[in-house]
Write an enzyme that holds these catalytic residues in place. Sequence first.
Site, PDB file in Angstrom:
ATOM      1  N   ASP A  88      -1.765  10.666  -4.934  1.00  0.00           N
ATOM      2  CA  ASP A  88      -2.352  11.736  -5.743  1.00  0.00           C
ATOM      3  C   ASP A  88      -3.020  12.804  -4.901  1.00  0.00           C
ATOM      4  O   ASP A  88      -3.367  12.606  -3.739  1.00  0.00           O
ATOM      5  CB  ASP A  88      -3.410  11.157  -6.680  1.00  0.00           C
ATOM      6  CG  ASP A  88      -4.696  10.789  -5.925  1.00  0.00           C
ATOM      7  OD1 ASP A  88      -4.610   9.976  -4.974  1.00  0.00           O
ATOM      8  OD2 ASP A  88      -5.771  11.330  -6.252  1.00  0.00           O
ATOM      9  N   PHE A 136      -0.390  16.468   3.951  1.00  0.00           N
ATOM     10  CA  PHE A 136      -0.902  15.792   2.762  1.00  0.00           C
ATOM     11  C   PHE A 136       0.203  15.692   1.718  1.00  0.00           C
ATOM     12  O   PHE A 136       0.756  16.693   1.290  1.00  0.00           O
ATOM     13  CB  PHE A 136      -2.128  16.501   2.187  1.00  0.00           C
ATOM     14  CG  PHE A 136      -2.867  15.618   1.239  1.00  0.00           C
ATOM     15  CD1 PHE A 136      -3.739  14.648   1.715  1.00  0.00           C
ATOM     16  CD2 PHE A 136      -2.664  15.715  -0.124  1.00  0.00           C
ATOM     17  CE1 PHE A 136      -4.403  13.785   0.842  1.00  0.00           C
ATOM     18  CE2 PHE A 136      -3.320  14.864  -1.011  1.00  0.00           C
ATOM     19  CZ  PHE A 136      -4.192  13.898  -0.524  1.00  0.00           C
ATOM     20  N   GLU A 169       0.847  -1.200   0.000  1.00  0.00           N
ATOM     21  CA  GLU A 169       0.000   0.000   0.000  1.00  0.00           C
ATOM     22  C   GLU A 169       0.883   1.251   0.000  1.00  0.00           C
ATOM     23  O   GLU A 169       2.054   1.201   0.388  1.00  0.00           O
ATOM     24  CB  GLU A 169      -0.915  -0.075   1.247  1.00  0.00           C
ATOM     25  CG  GLU A 169      -1.704   1.153   1.592  1.00  0.00           C
ATOM     26  CD  GLU A 169      -2.763   1.546   0.573  1.00  0.00           C
ATOM     27  OE1 GLU A 169      -2.426   1.630  -0.623  1.00  0.00           O
ATOM     28  OE2 GLU A 169      -3.908   1.825   0.961  1.00  0.00           O
ATOM     29  N   ASP A 170       0.321   2.358  -0.441  1.00  0.00           N
ATOM     30  CA  ASP A 170       1.103   3.596  -0.478  1.00  0.00           C
ATOM     31  C   ASP A 170       1.239   4.245   0.899  1.00  0.00           C
ATOM     32  O   ASP A 170       2.312   4.638   1.314  1.00  0.00           O
ATOM     33  CB  ASP A 170       0.511   4.600  -1.492  1.00  0.00           C
ATOM     34  CG  ASP A 170      -0.991   4.846  -1.306  1.00  0.00           C
ATOM     35  OD1 ASP A 170      -1.594   4.299  -0.363  1.00  0.00           O
ATOM     36  OD2 ASP A 170      -1.563   5.591  -2.128  1.00  0.00           O
ATOM     37  N   ARG A 217       0.680  11.621  -9.296  1.00  0.00           N
ATOM     38  CA  ARG A 217       1.101  10.249  -8.989  1.00  0.00           C
ATOM     39  C   ARG A 217       2.466   9.935  -9.592  1.00  0.00           C
ATOM     40  O   ARG A 217       3.215   9.110  -9.081  1.00  0.00           O
ATOM     41  CB  ARG A 217       0.091   9.235  -9.544  1.00  0.00           C
ATOM     42  CG  ARG A 217      -1.258   9.248  -8.853  1.00  0.00           C
ATOM     43  CD  ARG A 217      -2.066   8.029  -9.301  1.00  0.00           C
ATOM     44  NE  ARG A 217      -3.484   8.139  -8.984  1.00  0.00           N
ATOM     45  CZ  ARG A 217      -4.033   7.836  -7.809  1.00  0.00           C
ATOM     46  NH1 ARG A 217      -3.277   7.392  -6.831  1.00  0.00           N
ATOM     47  NH2 ARG A 217      -5.328   7.955  -7.615  1.00  0.00           N
ATOM     48  N   ASP A 229      -3.124   5.994   6.807  1.00  0.00           N
ATOM     49  CA  ASP A 229      -3.503   7.296   7.357  1.00  0.00           C
ATOM     50  C   ASP A 229      -4.397   7.037   8.578  1.00  0.00           C
ATOM     51  O   ASP A 229      -3.896   6.756   9.663  1.00  0.00           O
ATOM     52  CB  ASP A 229      -4.205   8.065   6.237  1.00  0.00           C
ATOM     53  CG  ASP A 229      -4.559   9.499   6.581  1.00  0.00           C
ATOM     54  OD1 ASP A 229      -3.850  10.120   7.368  1.00  0.00           O
ATOM     55  OD2 ASP A 229      -5.563  10.000   6.036  1.00  0.00           O
TER      56      ASP A 229
HETATM   57  P1  IMP Z   1      -6.915   5.569   5.477  1.00  0.00           P
HETATM   58  O1  IMP Z   1      -8.070   4.644   5.250  1.00  0.00           O
HETATM   59  O2  IMP Z   1      -7.333   6.827   6.190  1.00  0.00           O
HETATM   60  O3  IMP Z   1      -5.725   4.899   6.136  1.00  0.00           O
HETATM   61  O4  IMP Z   1      -6.511   6.151   4.082  1.00  0.00           O
HETATM   62  C1  IMP Z   1      -5.797   5.480   3.218  1.00  0.00           C
HETATM   63  C2  IMP Z   1      -5.894   6.083   1.841  1.00  0.00           C
HETATM   64  O5  IMP Z   1      -6.119   7.502   1.827  1.00  0.00           O
HETATM   65  C3  IMP Z   1      -4.552   5.865   1.196  1.00  0.00           C
HETATM   66  O6  IMP Z   1      -4.506   4.617   0.571  1.00  0.00           O
HETATM   67  C4  IMP Z   1      -4.488   7.016   0.228  1.00  0.00           C
HETATM   68  O7  IMP Z   1      -5.088   6.645  -0.977  1.00  0.00           O
HETATM   69  C5  IMP Z   1      -5.284   8.124   0.880  1.00  0.00           C
HETATM   70  N1  IMP Z   1      -4.383   9.084   1.551  1.00  0.00           N
HETATM   71  C6  IMP Z   1      -4.185   9.229   2.874  1.00  0.00           C
HETATM   72  N2  IMP Z   1      -3.287  10.201   3.143  1.00  0.00           N
HETATM   73  C7  IMP Z   1      -2.882  10.661   1.938  1.00  0.00           C
HETATM   74  C8  IMP Z   1      -1.933  11.676   1.535  1.00  0.00           C
HETATM   75  O8  IMP Z   1      -1.256  12.343   2.336  1.00  0.00           O
HETATM   76  N3  IMP Z   1      -1.804  11.844   0.197  1.00  0.00           N
HETATM   77  C9  IMP Z   1      -2.509  11.129  -0.722  1.00  0.00           C
HETATM   78  N4  IMP Z   1      -3.378  10.176  -0.397  1.00  0.00           N
HETATM   79  C10 IMP Z   1      -3.575   9.942   0.927  1.00  0.00           C
HETATM   80 MG    MG Z   2      -4.324   4.012  -1.297  1.00  0.00          MG
END
Ligand code: IMP
Ligand code: MG
Length: 175
Positions: free
Chosen positions: A157, A150, A97-98, A163, A101
């Site tokens: 993205d 962010f 995963e990238d 990206r 968060d």
């Molecule tokens: P989570 O469910 O809150 O952990 O969010 C995960 C998803 O939110 C990641 O897979 C990203 O696609 C997106 N995301 C969270 N933070 C960022 C950021 O700083 N930049 C870009 N995408 C983010």
């Molecule tokens: Mg993602």
Amino acid sequence: MAETIRVLISEKEIEARIEKLGEEITKAYQGKELHLICVLKGGAFFMCELAKHIKVPVSLDFMCLSSYGSGTVSSGVVRIAKDLDDAIEGKDVLVVEDIIDSGRTLHYLLDVLEKRHPASLNLCSLLDKPDRREVEVNIDYLGFAIPDEFVVGYGLDYAQKYRNLPYIGVVEGLE
Ligand code: IMP
Ligand code: MG
């Protein structure tokens, strides 16, 4: 005001870290075959680079999740937009995963995958924003922990842009 990008992690630093992660993963999976699951779209750049540094046999699959939400905040409600092509039962699975968060997306995904009975299930994420965690997620292999900002690039993205940046940058000038 148009957004601008400030470099947070350079291309060189990312490449060096991914090489190390590849070595770590290679050691951990000695004698096994590894099934990588890329979380689209953000995980794609990272997975391709990581896979090149893993020296045990690797197979790949892709999954696309969409979390209802817009802009820079994820809602935590997750839907499978594209499921895996292949079954994972009995396989040693590593989800790539990238960024983690709030943790909601991966918490949901790992739960779904666990029910499909892989031999093992681990998580590798390029980035972690620990300050934002709402749901606990165990990251087995991590590239970098970053502050609560962010970021874009290396697959990540902002409104589907940036990206393709080869580095990780902070978006400045967001409304
Ligand atoms: P989570 O469910 O809150 O952990 O969010 C995960 C998803 O939110 C990641 O897979 C990203 O696609 C997106 N995301 C969270 N933070 C960022 C950021 O700083 N930049 C870009 N995408 C983010
Ligand atoms: Mg993602």
